[in-house]
Scaffold this motif. Sequence first.
Motif, PDB file in Angstrom:
ATOM      1  N   ILE A 103       0.865  -1.181   0.000  1.00 52.42           N
ATOM      2  CA  ILE A 103       0.000   0.000   0.000  1.00 52.42           C
ATOM      3  C   ILE A 103       0.901   1.229   0.000  1.00 52.42           C
ATOM      4  CG2 ILE A 103      -0.363  -0.073   2.519  1.00 52.42           C
ATOM      5  CD1 ILE A 103      -3.260   1.099   1.760  1.00 52.42           C
ATOM      6  N   LYS A 104       0.607   2.138  -0.907  1.00 48.94           N
ATOM      7  CA  LYS A 104       1.357   3.384  -0.991  1.00 48.94           C
ATOM      8  C   LYS A 104       0.422   4.509  -0.571  1.00 48.94           C
ATOM      9  CE  LYS A 104       5.071   1.643  -2.497  1.00 48.94           C
ATOM     10  NZ  LYS A 104       6.275   1.744  -1.672  1.00 48.94           N
ATOM     11  N   GLU A 383       9.137  -1.325  -3.825  1.00 52.75           N
ATOM     12  CA  GLU A 383      10.398  -0.588  -3.615  1.00 52.75           C
ATOM     13  C   GLU A 383      10.289   0.880  -4.036  1.00 52.75           C
ATOM     14  OE1 GLU A 383      13.357  -1.678  -2.437  1.00 52.75           O
ATOM     15  OE2 GLU A 383      12.509  -3.651  -1.976  1.00 52.75           O
ATOM     16  N   LEU A 384       9.271   1.184  -4.835  1.00 57.85           N
ATOM     17  CA  LEU A 384       9.145   2.562  -5.337  1.00 57.85           C
ATOM     18  C   LEU A 384       8.604   3.477  -4.244  1.00 57.85           C
ATOM     19  CD1 LEU A 384       7.412   1.748  -8.757  1.00 57.85           C
ATOM     20  CD2 LEU A 384       9.809   2.359  -8.424  1.00 57.85           C
ATOM     21  N   SER A 385       8.995   4.738  -4.286  1.00 55.47           N
ATOM     22  CA  SER A 385       8.368   5.703  -3.382  1.00 55.47           C
ATOM     23  C   SER A 385       6.932   5.932  -3.877  1.00 55.47           C
ATOM     24  CB  SER A 385       9.131   7.033  -3.410  1.00 55.47           C
ATOM     25  OG  SER A 385       8.965   7.629  -4.681  1.00 55.47           O
ATOM     26  N   ALA A 386       6.094   6.544  -3.033  1.00 54.70           N
ATOM     27  CA  ALA A 386       4.699   6.782  -3.452  1.00 54.70           C
ATOM     28  C   ALA A 386       4.663   7.596  -4.742  1.00 54.70           C
ATOM     29  CB  ALA A 386       3.935   7.500  -2.343  1.00 54.70           C
ATOM     30  N   GLU A 387       5.562   8.579  -4.827  1.00 49.54           N
ATOM     31  CA  GLU A 387       5.591   9.443  -6.011  1.00 49.54           C
ATOM     32  C   GLU A 387       5.984   8.654  -7.266  1.00 49.54           C
ATOM     33  OE1 GLU A 387       8.402  12.854  -6.490  1.00 49.54           O
ATOM     34  OE2 GLU A 387       6.894  13.766  -5.172  1.00 49.54           O
ATOM     35  N   LEU A 390       3.174   6.362  -8.331  1.00 54.26           N
ATOM     36  CA  LEU A 390       2.083   7.032  -9.054  1.00 54.26           C
ATOM     37  C   LEU A 390       2.511   7.414 -10.468  1.00 54.26           C
ATOM     38  CD1 LEU A 390       0.530   9.121  -6.169  1.00 54.26           C
ATOM     39  CD2 LEU A 390      -0.469   7.154  -7.329  1.00 54.26           C
ATOM     40  N   ASP A 391       3.754   7.889 -10.609  1.00 55.53           N
ATOM     41  CA  ASP A 391       4.261   8.194 -11.962  1.00 55.53           C
ATOM     42  C   ASP A 391       4.235   6.939 -12.828  1.00 55.53           C
ATOM     43  OD1 ASP A 391       4.687  10.791 -11.387  1.00 55.53           O
ATOM     44  OD2 ASP A 391       6.869  10.673 -11.257  1.00 55.53           O
ATOM     45  N   PHE A 392       4.582   5.811 -12.212  1.00 57.77           N
ATOM     46  CA  PHE A 392       4.635   4.539 -12.933  1.00 57.77           C
ATOM     47  C   PHE A 392       3.230   4.132 -13.401  1.00 57.77           C
ATOM     48  CE2 PHE A 392       4.703  -0.183 -12.737  1.00 57.77           C
ATOM     49  CZ  PHE A 392       5.634  -0.397 -13.735  1.00 57.77           C
ATOM     50  N   ILE A 393       2.264   4.189 -12.478  1.00 58.65           N
ATOM     51  CA  ILE A 393       0.879   3.813 -12.812  1.00 58.65           C
ATOM     52  C   ILE A 393       0.309   4.767 -13.866  1.00 58.65           C
ATOM     53  CG2 ILE A 393      -1.476   3.852 -11.823  1.00 58.65           C
ATOM     54  CD1 ILE A 393      -0.062   1.344 -11.037  1.00 58.65           C
ATOM     55  N   LYS A 394       0.683   6.037 -13.767  1.00 57.18           N
ATOM     56  CA  LYS A 394       0.196   7.035 -14.733  1.00 57.18           C
ATOM     57  C   LYS A 394       0.907   6.932 -16.064  1.00 57.18           C
ATOM     58  CE  LYS A 394      -0.704  11.418 -13.493  1.00 57.18           C
ATOM     59  NZ  LYS A 394      -0.463  12.762 -12.909  1.00 57.18           N
ATOM     60  N   ALA A 395       1.948   6.078 -16.127  1.00 56.11           N
ATOM     61  CA  ALA A 395       2.820   6.002 -17.310  1.00 56.11           C
ATOM     62  C   ALA A 395       3.467   7.364 -17.561  1.00 56.11           C
ATOM     63  CB  ALA A 395       2.060   5.525 -18.552  1.00 56.11           C
ATOM     64  N   SER A 401      14.060  10.406 -14.400  1.00 54.99           N
ATOM     65  CA  SER A 401      13.899   9.610 -13.185  1.00 54.99           C
ATOM     66  C   SER A 401      13.925   8.113 -13.508  1.00 54.99           C
ATOM     67  CB  SER A 401      12.626  10.009 -12.452  1.00 54.99           C
ATOM     68  OG  SER A 401      11.529   9.849 -13.298  1.00 54.99           O
ATOM     69  N   MET A 402      13.358   7.724 -14.659  1.00 51.96           N
ATOM     70  CA  MET A 402      13.350   6.306 -15.019  1.00 51.96           C
ATOM     71  C   MET A 402      14.764   5.822 -15.348  1.00 51.96           C
ATOM     72  SD  MET A 402      10.354   5.353 -14.541  1.00 51.96           S
ATOM     73  CE  MET A 402       9.303   6.558 -13.753  1.00 51.96           C
TER      74      MET A 402
END
Length: 430
Positions: A103-104, A383-387, A390-395, A401-402
């Motif tokens: 959970i993030k 392992e990802l931060s919440a930010e 969210l960037d990942f889910i939003k594509a 950063s990637m």
Amino acid sequence: MEKTKAKPQLKMLHDKNLSTQMAKNYNYDVLVVGGGPAGLSAAWGAAKKGLSVAVLERDEAIGQNVRTSGVTWIKEAKSFGIPSECYNEISNYAFYSPNNYVIKKSETAQAAVLDVRKTYQFLAYQAASEGADIFLRTNVTDVIKNEKEKLSGVKATSLKEELVFNSKLVIDASGFYSVVGRSLGIALPWKRFGAGAEYEAYVDKVSPDTWHLMVGSQYSPAGYAWVFPLGKNKVRIGVGVGKPNSQADASKLLIELLEKRPKPLDDLGRIVPVEFHYGLIPNEGLRESTIDDNLIMVGDSAGQANPLVLEGIRYAIEFGRAAGKIGGESVVRGDASRESLKSYEETMKKAIGSKIAAAVKVQYRWLNLSDQEWDKEIEIIGELSAEEFLDFIKADFGMTSMLKLAAHHPKLALRQLFQIIKNTGKDSEA
Ligand SMILES: Cc1cc2nc3c(=O)[nH]c(=O)nc-3n(C[C@H](O)[C@H](O)[C@H](O)COP(=O)(O)OP(=O)(O)OC[C@H]3O[C@@H](n4cnc5c(N)ncnc54)[C@H](O)[C@@H]3O)c2cc1C
């Protein structure tokens, strides 16, 4: 340009299907096929240019048949002027695999679950207030061409009556079916797509600021399931299936889900469906070409959705507005040729081409994961931060950063996941 209100005229059609009938004939500067978020936004953009605009929608009401789960992002919703009473805010993002869970939490709410009907009707009133007309119960059936064989309008039926709409520009915002592009033969049917079935339902209890995404074979053989809250007793519960990867029927999987109630459904108390939704979403990335002489394609019709989490509403609105604006300006210049519309396609591809291409690659990886692999994938995502999550889910794969994650993250698995995105970025920049 002077806004000329269309007056219906009767016209004899020289067409084999309609030859014996008199058809009502309308003239507009811009026709928009489809009254979803892309079409309504395009109509708004074109009407703001002072042009006469009509939206043709086959349903009885805007937003009548909901075909979406309606998750979007507060930042974008605000930038579009969508009022906050149109959505429920989300600040916790839960992700379940068969034996894992992350959970993030974001400090402030970032995501929103839209009241879809209210939002689309807000967009409709916005377009109407700029002067756009909306024709409901109007099913577009074919295109019409001028003496130079260029697109010059569409044929439609409404209440068994044949209608002809002439225009200088047609915006195809008909969603998954791309009716205009396909009638012209410039768009093929989608081969890869997602099918989703969903209930909007009463539940005894749910945390209104937490969404749940669930992956693994107990939810969907190729895809995922979700619980998106709209309030403390109201949720959307759904299942998506990737085609042609799986032949499973999303509607049946949804019924099974409610019978078996795997986590987190076991925590919801009584689940009482109030509304059923079903929809299809393209999953191939952008169409190679989204323009032609006198034509712009936008929204799902053009493949403008992030397939990672079936998310296309914000792009439909953003590029709907751009299509209306750029297309409208072309009409004002008296030239809606393909050449004249090029800046729409170029701007749009520059903004989202590589993001969508990378999301398609990650989605293809996801569609093939076994339950054990999903357990590991969730660990990687954890392992990802919440930010970053969210960037990942939003594509929203900001390349810098990637690249950093792909090169420097201490965990090999995470570096490998982000290599996919990094390599796609390179491909599409080349
Ligand atoms: C199961 C599922 C869940 C989804 N969840 C989300 C989500 O949570 N968040 C998100 O952002 N996106 C989500 N999406 C994607 C999102 O719904 C689409 O990207 C978005 O709706 C695209 O908007 P559009 O205007 O291009 O097309 P649509 O919303 O499909 O609108 C097209 C309109 O055209 C009309 N039309 C079609 N054919 C004709 C015709 N011949 N004549 C006249 N009218 C016609 C239709 O009735 C419809 O109103 C989901 C999709 C599915 C399938």
